[in-house]
Design a protein around this motif. Sequence first.
Motif, PDB file in Angstrom:
ATOM      1  N   UNK B  21      42.273  73.381  29.281  1.00 50.17           N
ATOM      2  CA  UNK B  21      41.820  73.309  30.849  1.00 50.17           C
ATOM      3  C   UNK B  21      40.719  74.242  30.793  1.00 50.17           C
ATOM      4  N   UNK B  22      40.684  75.114  30.300  1.00 45.74           N
ATOM      5  CA  UNK B  22      39.326  76.216  30.102  1.00 45.74           C
ATOM      6  C   UNK B  22      38.599  75.666  29.233  1.00 45.74           C
ATOM      7  N   UNK B  23      38.338  74.798  28.150  1.00 49.27           N
ATOM      8  CA  UNK B  23      37.985  74.303  27.784  1.00 49.27           C
ATOM      9  C   UNK B  23      36.759  73.029  28.324  1.00 49.27           C
ATOM     10  N   UNK B  24      37.662  72.438  29.186  1.00 48.18           N
ATOM     11  CA  UNK B  24      37.138  70.983  29.993  1.00 48.18           C
ATOM     12  C   UNK B  24      36.456  71.969  30.827  1.00 48.18           C
ATOM     13  N   UNK B  25      37.063  73.048  31.532  1.00 47.09           N
ATOM     14  CA  UNK B  25      36.062  73.559  32.656  1.00 47.09           C
ATOM     15  C   UNK B  25      34.678  73.854  32.053  1.00 47.09           C
ATOM     16  N   UNK B  61      40.337  72.429  42.992  1.00 47.84           N
ATOM     17  CA  UNK B  61      39.143  72.782  43.246  1.00 47.84           C
ATOM     18  C   UNK B  61      38.270  73.398  42.568  1.00 47.84           C
ATOM     19  N   UNK B  62      38.137  72.762  40.911  1.00 46.50           N
ATOM     20  CA  UNK B  62      37.242  73.545  40.481  1.00 46.50           C
ATOM     21  C   UNK B  62      36.434  72.861  39.711  1.00 46.50           C
ATOM     22  N   UNK B  63      36.611  71.067  39.773  1.00 45.77           N
ATOM     23  CA  UNK B  63      35.961  69.659  39.741  1.00 45.77           C
ATOM     24  C   UNK B  63      35.881  69.317  40.468  1.00 45.77           C
ATOM     25  N   UNK B  64      34.744  68.469  40.842  1.00 41.69           N
ATOM     26  CA  UNK B  64      34.736  67.058  42.252  1.00 41.69           C
ATOM     27  C   UNK B  64      34.339  66.893  41.212  1.00 41.69           C
ATOM     28  N   UNK B  65      34.203  65.001  41.665  1.00 41.48           N
ATOM     29  CA  UNK B  65      33.637  63.624  41.521  1.00 41.48           C
ATOM     30  C   UNK B  65      32.065  63.711  42.339  1.00 41.48           C
ATOM     31  N   UNK B  66      30.934  63.455  41.623  1.00 37.96           N
ATOM     32  CA  UNK B  66      29.929  63.065  42.471  1.00 37.96           C
ATOM     33  C   UNK B  66      29.973  61.917  43.323  1.00 37.96           C
ATOM     34  N   UNK B 101      26.989  95.606  45.882  1.00 35.56           N
ATOM     35  CA  UNK B 101      28.621  94.723  45.821  1.00 35.56           C
ATOM     36  C   UNK B 101      27.806  93.487  45.689  1.00 35.56           C
ATOM     37  N   UNK B 102      28.140  92.472  45.019  1.00 29.95           N
ATOM     38  CA  UNK B 102      27.176  91.091  45.024  1.00 29.95           C
ATOM     39  C   UNK B 102      28.890  90.300  45.363  1.00 29.95           C
ATOM     40  N   UNK B 103      28.799  88.535  45.542  1.00 30.74           N
ATOM     41  CA  UNK B 103      29.564  87.438  45.832  1.00 30.74           C
ATOM     42  C   UNK B 103      29.194  86.409  45.111  1.00 30.74           C
ATOM     43  N   UNK B 104      29.848  85.648  44.550  1.00 29.01           N
ATOM     44  CA  UNK B 104      28.953  84.674  43.740  1.00 29.01           C
ATOM     45  C   UNK B 104      29.956  82.934  43.795  1.00 29.01           C
ATOM     46  N   UNK B 105      29.522  82.208  43.923  1.00 31.25           N
ATOM     47  CA  UNK B 105      30.480  81.504  43.594  1.00 31.25           C
ATOM     48  C   UNK B 105      30.601  80.281  42.384  1.00 31.25           C
ATOM     49  N   UNK B 106      31.714  79.915  41.781  1.00 37.25           N
ATOM     50  CA  UNK B 106      31.721  79.740  40.202  1.00 37.25           C
ATOM     51  C   UNK B 106      30.918  78.988  39.536  1.00 37.25           C
ATOM     52  N   UNK B 107      29.623  78.726  40.425  1.00 35.32           N
ATOM     53  CA  UNK B 107      28.467  78.276  39.408  1.00 35.32           C
ATOM     54  C   UNK B 107      27.709  79.771  39.143  1.00 35.32           C
ATOM     55  N   UNK B 108      27.708  80.129  40.232  1.00 34.32           N
ATOM     56  CA  UNK B 108      27.068  81.930  39.738  1.00 34.32           C
ATOM     57  C   UNK B 108      26.458  82.159  40.768  1.00 34.32           C
ATOM     58  N   UNK B 109      26.388  81.094  41.920  1.00 29.73           N
ATOM     59  CA  UNK B 109      25.103  81.306  43.112  1.00 29.73           C
ATOM     60  C   UNK B 109      25.829  82.340  43.543  1.00 29.73           C
ATOM     61  N   UNK B 110      24.562  82.919  44.523  1.00 31.42           N
ATOM     62  CA  UNK B 110      25.295  84.050  44.823  1.00 31.42           C
ATOM     63  C   UNK B 110      25.778  83.952  46.657  1.00 31.42           C
ATOM     64  N   UNK B 111      26.378  84.425  46.734  1.00 28.82           N
ATOM     65  CA  UNK B 111      26.956  84.393  47.886  1.00 28.82           C
ATOM     66  C   UNK B 111      25.793  85.565  48.791  1.00 28.82           C
ATOM     67  N   UNK B 112      26.432  86.363  48.146  1.00 23.60           N
ATOM     68  CA  UNK B 112      25.792  87.809  49.683  1.00 23.60           C
ATOM     69  C   UNK B 112      26.016  89.371  47.802  1.00 23.60           C
ATOM     70  N   UNK B 394      37.839  83.684  34.113  1.00 26.05           N
ATOM     71  CA  UNK B 394      37.998  81.842  34.661  1.00 26.05           C
ATOM     72  C   UNK B 394      37.993  81.063  33.439  1.00 26.05           C
ATOM     73  N   UNK B 395      36.924  81.082  33.154  1.00 25.90           N
ATOM     74  CA  UNK B 395      36.213  80.343  31.763  1.00 25.90           C
ATOM     75  C   UNK B 395      36.947  80.184  30.911  1.00 25.90           C
ATOM     76  N   UNK B 396      37.589  81.551  30.245  1.00 23.20           N
ATOM     77  CA  UNK B 396      39.005  81.406  29.572  1.00 23.20           C
ATOM     78  C   UNK B 396      40.188  81.256  29.310  1.00 23.20           C
ATOM     79  N   UNK B 397      40.101  80.605  30.909  1.00 22.86           N
ATOM     80  CA  UNK B 397      42.067  80.318  31.179  1.00 22.86           C
ATOM     81  C   UNK B 397      42.791  80.415  32.197  1.00 22.86           C
ATOM     82  N   UNK B 398      42.181  82.339  33.061  1.00 21.44           N
ATOM     83  CA  UNK B 398      42.489  82.841  33.864  1.00 21.44           C
ATOM     84  C   UNK B 398      42.278  81.743  35.571  1.00 21.44           C
ATOM     85  N   UNK B 399      42.976  80.034  35.219  1.00 23.86           N
ATOM     86  CA  UNK B 399      42.332  79.613  36.494  1.00 23.86           C
ATOM     87  C   UNK B 399      43.876  79.788  38.002  1.00 23.86           C
TER      88      UNK B 399
END
Lengths: 403, 403
Positions: B21-25, B61-66, B101-112, B394-399
């Motif tokens: 799963x982590x490989x695909x992610x 909800x880690x991937x979605x179809x476009x 303090x920072x927060x980012x989403x899964x893509x690494x985009x900054x939320x705050x 997450x990328x290394x498998x702790x989903x």
Amino acid sequence: MITTHNGPQPADFTDVRATNLAVVLRFVRENAPCSRADIAASTGLNKATVSSLVADLIDRRLLRETGLTENRVGRPATMLVLDGSPYAAIGVEVNVDYITAVAVDLKGEELLNWRRSFPGSTSSAGQAIAAVAAIARRVVSRMSKEARQVLGLTVAVPGLVDVQGAVRIAPNLGWHDVDLCGDLAKALRDPGFPVMVDNDANLGALAERRFGPHGNVDDLVYITGEVGVGAGVIMDGRLRRGGRGYTGEIGHIQIDPLGPDCRCGRRGCIEATAGIGAVLARTAPDASPADLELEIDEVVQRARGGDREVLDLLAEVGANLGKGLAVVANLVNPEVIVLGGYYVPLAPWLLAPAEEEMFRRAIAPGGGGCRLEVSTLGYGAAALGAAARVLDSVDSGRLPAPA
Amino acid sequence: MITTHNGPQPADFTDVRATNLAVVLRFVRENAPCSRADIAASTGLNKATVSSLVADLIDRRLLRETGLTENRVGRPATMLVLDGSPYAAIGVEVNVDYITAVAVDLKGEELLNWRRSFPGSTSSAGQAIAAVAAIARRVVSRMSKEARQVLGLTVAVPGLVDVQGAVRIAPNLGWHDVDLCGDLAKALRDPGFPVMVDNDANLGALAERRFGPHGNVDDLVYITGEVGVGAGVIMDGRLRRGGRGYTGEIGHIQIDPLGPDCRCGRRGCIEATAGIGAVLARTAPDASPADLELEIDEVVQRARGGDREVLDLLAEVGANLGKGLAVVANLVNPEVIVLGGYYVPLAPWLLAPAEEEMFRRAIAPGGGGCRLEVSTLGYGAAALGAAARVLDSVDSGRLPAPA
């Protein structure tokens, strides 16, 4: 735990069979005697695949069946062990005062170990290459007589070796930009096995992991104690080479801006304050490089005899060495630092002051857990490591062709 | 090339699905938009397995179809991208003069991205933990309002953090043996997401790889330029922690035995000769830690105005920094050293003398290929790196569990 993949995998997975052959070979190396079922259970490969891989490795004479069977419920299993009797890995070290050659079999058992004095500091690179080629030819010829196929040859050099195996600088040999790998392959007339070149400290570190008592230490630094002082850095179980292959160049880190002049033109470098040269500069300032071993033996005799001057000198050099090792402890936090080369005979006097100074200067409590130990491999560590590098390349999938 | 396994594999392979799963992610993170067939072709996983893994990742909800399809011969393929909109990774940095303090989403985009001044050097560890917990609660609450699940929280600390996440010593915060991880989890009342603690320099290095311009640099050292000076060491693409987690502790490596007294009780350490403290000791000896940013700004103004005294001081500090960086270049041979923290605003004056001195002292030609660069991530690098560590796990498998 076995590491089934110890590096990035190719994106196309076309060499998945080579990878799996190497997985099985490493498993048997670490767990022999073991059965095909053991391999399947521990690697996650299915039994049919394991049988096919084992057959291939037996064809290549890398594994053999013992004939013994394990005493277990159900069908008796044939046990497998490493074979490798028809193979040899060769390591050669060229240094300021000697050339060493070793050969080991696939299990790492020593087949020969030769050491001869060599005027490395006064020879040209061409003369050194000729001398290395001469000893290598003799080793290869001996292996041929024993009906062994040579898996590869690695040469250890005290200097900066880039990732392609060219020697950029070997200050104590006076070499600049020597294509040792290419020149040696030519001198051996394209010998049909891979020729590699690596830094002596890197190879010393590999030797400590494979042949020394540190096989389970994942963070280890090996320190060469020749005329030069260098470090081989293993972190997370693998040799770390950095961007260009020049990790561990600690010999010219400055310990004291007002310290003695160093042959590199700087002052107070680790080599000048804590190297073997710092000892001999005071005990035998006119010693020729060819006599290093004799001179160090003389220092050992004087220290054993309680010679105050020599004992004070060794305490001072030990403390300076500790200053250098503290830099290593602070920056790479090894579990063990292993002192090699001429530090080994001098260790009874160097170790305590070095350890004290290292602990004092390391910022982490207790030196960050770092132990200071003395190599048990003797002067042959780099050459043994050179042979280990050949075995490593077999273990990571560069297998000899089937017979 | 993708790295499908970036560490030792467990011997029993029971978590092979989590690994895959982590490989695909990771593949989709690096190659989106891409199709299931692309994933199969590049990872070597078969198509049925990929379909099942992708379905699972879509459930989570880690991937979605476009909805878009690739224009190719044959059946059109549905393209996949990272989703991650319902998730957030939180990073917090506590330092001598601020909390970020920072927060980012899964893509690494900054939320705050919040920064507030904090009297770290005069607060107790308990007060600091309370302050970190308070800001963390506010970030978590903001994420809840945005309907985001928190994947994890990492706190960056300028000090020795052991591999279990306990802070052994944070000299500039006055902490000794603080179980920050445990105390913070308690203060957050077992928040239901992992809480991690790491060294600020380590996290700065992770941030440079994930969010900075150095994503493809496998051998990188990040240098913090706060009141303390530390290094985060990435070799062969991964953060190297050493035996106990204390790599990169360069702040108290001695550059000059006759140099100025250091707060650690030693003399002439990198922090005392090349740290921000060495600048302020001469320009604003009475500055309170709370005013560091203002004081550095004042130094910048004076340097811009051509103030001879300040220019000479910065040239001297830059050269001292170069002496320290030469140690790093010699021992770990990075491709890039990135200067962070307060070194960033001072870089126009520090960089040239630091580089000159580093090249002079590095034994390998051209500094072993090492480039000296300035962080583009600003003061937030460690906090961003803290969030990056959550994404790495997450990328290394702790989903996160499926919805």
